[in-house]
Design an enzyme around this catalytic site. Structure first.
Site, PDB file in Angstrom:
ATOM      1  N   GLU A  76     -65.926 -30.023 -48.227  1.00 54.24           N
ATOM      2  CA  GLU A  76     -65.932 -28.820 -49.068  1.00 54.24           C
ATOM      3  C   GLU A  76     -66.166 -27.659 -48.119  1.00 54.24           C
ATOM      4  O   GLU A  76     -67.277 -27.401 -47.681  1.00 54.24           O
ATOM      5  CB  GLU A  76     -67.028 -28.919 -50.132  1.00 54.24           C
ATOM      6  CG  GLU A  76     -66.867 -27.904 -51.254  1.00 54.24           C
ATOM      7  CD  GLU A  76     -67.653 -26.624 -51.011  1.00 54.24           C
ATOM      8  OE1 GLU A  76     -67.029 -25.644 -50.541  1.00 54.24           O
ATOM      9  OE2 GLU A  76     -68.857 -26.611 -51.277  1.00 54.24           O
ATOM     10  N   GLU A 114     -63.929 -14.886 -44.935  1.00 59.76           N
ATOM     11  CA  GLU A 114     -65.033 -14.631 -45.851  1.00 59.76           C
ATOM     12  C   GLU A 114     -66.044 -13.680 -45.215  1.00 59.76           C
ATOM     13  O   GLU A 114     -66.383 -13.835 -44.044  1.00 59.76           O
ATOM     14  CB  GLU A 114     -65.770 -15.932 -46.170  1.00 59.76           C
ATOM     15  CG  GLU A 114     -65.050 -16.897 -47.065  1.00 59.76           C
ATOM     16  CD  GLU A 114     -65.912 -18.115 -47.341  1.00 59.76           C
ATOM     17  OE1 GLU A 114     -66.398 -18.247 -48.473  1.00 59.76           O
ATOM     18  OE2 GLU A 114     -66.109 -18.931 -46.418  1.00 59.76           O
TER      19      GLU A 114
END
Length: 501
Positions: free
Chosen positions: A276, A405
Site C-alpha cells: 500500500e 504528494e
C-alpha cells in the site's frame, strides 16, 4: 489566519503520558512473549512531535533481533495455525474488547507520539479497533470450495484455504494504531504468526497492542514487535524480513520508493507481497456541485492528520465557473483551524512528524509561488514541526503537487474548464490510490467514477476508509488490499486436494 502555537517547545524535558492503564506504555521490544532490549544494547529517543519533550528511549533493534523474532514466530506457527477458526475468532473478540476498554489511553498515546489532536486520535482508535472486530468474524468465513471433477477416477476436488505462514508487517507512523490492526487482524484471523516492525517515529501504539495481545491470551511468539531507529538498523530490519525465507508474506504501507526496494529485496525468497504505497489524490469540484458539501469534504479530505495521509486530497480541481466562490468559502473554513498540542482545549490539528516534512511543504509552497501561484491563506512555518494550513490559488502547470504528494497542510486549487480536461489531468500521474469528486449529476457520477484511474473513489464523500471494504491502489500505488472480505485472503493460500473414487 489559522491559529498557530507559540512557546510550545519543551526540548530537553521529559514528558509522561497521562494513562489510566500505565501498563500500556512499554519501552522494550516484544519477542517470544518477553519484553526485551536490543541485543546490541542500543536505544533511540522518541519525543512528542508537538512539544519536542522526550517520551522515552526504546531499543534500536537490528538484524539479529529480527532473526530471533522470526524464529519465535516460526516456532509458534504450528500451534496457532492448527487452532480452530472459532478459537482464533474468540481471541480476536477478546482483543477487540480490551482495545475498546483502553480506547482513551490508546488515543493519548497517539497524541503524544504522533501529534494528532485528541479528537483525531479518538477517531483513529475507533477505526483501528473496527478491524479487529471485523476480522474476528472473518476468521470463521475463510471458506474453501469444491470443484466437480473432470478426470475419470476422481471423486472430488477440494480447495482448502491455509495460512501462508510467518508474516512480516511494516507499518507507518501516520496512523500508528490503525495501520497495525489493519494488518495484524487478518493475519491472526488467518492463522499466521508475525513480526511487526514498528515505525521509529511512533512505536508506542504497536507496543501497546503487544501488551494487550499478551493479556487476552494470544500465545507467545504469535505476535512479535521489533523497534528500530531510522537509518542503518531500520534498513537491516527491513532487509531481514525481505530476505529471510521463513517469512512467507510481507505487508508494507509506505512510500512507493521504499516499496519498490522491498520488492527487490524479496525477490530471491519469492514471498507473497502486499504493497500500500503512495498516492496523489485528485479532488474535483464540478460546476453542479453542492459547494457547501464540497467545501466540507475538501476540509476533511485535505487536512485530516494535518495532510499526512496517503489518501489526502493533493490536487483540488475546481470548475472555472465556481472557482472563486469555492476558494472564498474554503479559505474561510481554513481560517477556523487551530493548531497546537493535541491535548490542549480547542486544538483541531497537530504538527508534521519531522523536519523533513516541514521542509517539503515549504518547498512546494515556494516553488508554486515562484511559478505564479498566489497564497490565499498561510504559507509559513511555525515553531518546531508546525506549518500553517495553507491555500494556494491560480495554480499554474508543472508545480510540485502535479507529480508528488505534499504530505502536509497545503491545499492547491487548480482551475479546469471541462470534464474531459480534468479527467486527463487527474490520471496524468503514475500512481492511483484514491480520488474524489463532487457533482449532483447522476450520469456524470457514474462516468467520472469509472474514468478515474484509482483503486478507490469517493463520490460526494470525503471519508472512504472502512474495515468492511477493501483498501488499496493501482499502478505505482501498489497492489493487494486491506479490509473487506478480501483482506484475509492476503494471508491465505490455496491448497488443492484431489480425492480418488
Amino acid at each position: 489566519m489559522p491559529s498557530m502555537p507559540k512557546g510550545i517547545l519543551k526540548t530537553g524535558q521529559t514528558e509522561k503520558i497521562d494513562l489510566k492503564n500505565e501498563a500500556l506504555f512499554n519501552t522494550k521490544g516484544y519477542i517470544d512473549g518477553s519484553w526485551v532490549s536490543a541485543k546490541s544494547g542500543k536505544t533511540f529517543e522518541v519525543f512528542n512531535k508537538a512539544t519536542h519533550a522526550k517520551l522515552a528511549d526504546v531499543p534500536d533493534m537490528g538484524k539479529e533481533d529480527t532473526a530471533a523474532a522470526i524464529q519465535a514466530a516460526a516456532a509458534a506457527f504450528p500451534d496457532w495455525s492448527s487452532k480452530t477458526a472459532k478459537e482464533r475468532s474468540q481471541l480476536l473478540t477478546k482483543l477487540f474488547l480490551a482495545l475498546e476498554e483502553n480506547a482513551l489511553d490508546l488515543a493519548h498515546i497517539i497524541v503524544a507520539e504522533n501529534g494528532k489532536s485528541l479528537t483525531e486520535a479518538k477517531g483513529e482508535i475507533g477505526y483501528s479497533n473496527s478491524f479487529i472486530d471485523w476480522f474476528a468474524g472473518e476468521a470463521q468465513r475463510a471458506y474453501g470450495h469444491t470443484v466437480a471433477p473432470t478426470l475419470p477416477g476422481v471423486r472430488q476436488n477440494i480447495i482448502l484455504r491455509k495460512p501462508v505462514g510467518v508474516v512480516g508487517l511494516i507499518t507507518p507512523w501516520n496512523f500508528p494504531a490503525a495501520m497495525v490492526t489493519r494488518k495484524l487482524g487478518p493475519a491472526l484471523a488467518a492463522g499466521c504468526t508475525m513480526v511487526i516492525k514498528a515505525p521509529a517515529e511512533t512505536p508506542f501504539s504497536s507496543l501497546a497492542f503487544g501488551h494487550l495481545c499478551e493479556k487476552v491470551g494470544i500465545p507467545k511468539g504469535v505476535v512479535n514487535i521489533v523497534t528500530c531507529a531510522k537509518g542503518e538498523t531500520e534498513a537491516a530490519v527491513g532487509k531481514e524480513l525481505c530476505e529471510n525465507d521463513i517469512v512467507r508474506k510481507l505487508s508494507f504501507t509506505g512510500s512507493t520508493r521504499v516499496g519498490k526496494l522491498l520488492m527487490k529485496q524479496s525477490a530471491d525468497s519469492l514471498k507473497k507481497l502486499s504493497m500500500e504505497l503512495g498516492g496523489n489524490a485528485p479532488f474535483i469540484v464540478f460546476d453542479d456541485a453542492d459547494l457547501d458539501k464540497a467545501v466540507a469534504g475538501a476540509m476533511a479530505c485535505k487536512f485530516r492528520g494535518s495532510g499526512q495521509t496517503c489518501i489526502c486530497a493533493n490536487r483540488i480541481y475546481v470548475h472555472e465557473s465556481v472557482y472563486s466562490e469555492f476558494a472564498k468559502r474554503f479559505a474561510a473554513k481554513v481560517d477556523e483551524l487551530k493548531f497546537g498540542y493535541g491535548m490542549d482545549e480547542g486544538v483541531t490539528h497537530g504538527p508534521l512528524v519531522n523536519q523533513a516534512g516541514v521542509d517539503k511543504v515549504q518547498q512546494h509552497v515556494d516553488k508554486s509561488v515562484g511559478a505564479g501561484a498566489k497564497v490565499l491563506v498561510g504559507g509559513k512555518k511555525g515553531e518546531g514541526f508546525f506549518f500553517e494550513a495553507t491555500v494556494l490559488t491560480d495554480m499554474p502547470e508543472n508545480c510540485p503537487m502535479d507529480t508528488e504528494e505534499t504530505f502536509g497542510p497545503l491545499a492547491a486549487l487548480y482551475k479546469f474548464t471541462s470534464e474531459e480536461d480534468v479527467i486527463r489531468k487527474c490520471n496524468n500521474v503514475p500512481v492511483g490510490l484514491a480520488g474524489y469528486f463532487y457533482s449532483q449529476d447522476v450520469s456524470r457520477c457514474w462516468r467520472v467514477a469509472d474514468a478515474l484511474q484509482t483503486g478507490m473513489v469517493g463520490i460526494n464523500c470525503p471519508l472512504i476508509s472502512q474495515a468492511v471494504v477493501p483498501f488499496g491502489g493501482i499502478k505505482h500505488s501498489g497492489f493487494g488490499v486491506e479490509g473487506g472480505k478480501d483482506g484475509i485472503n492476503e494471508y491465505l493460500v490455496n491448497k488443492l486436494t484431489v480425492w480418488g473414487a
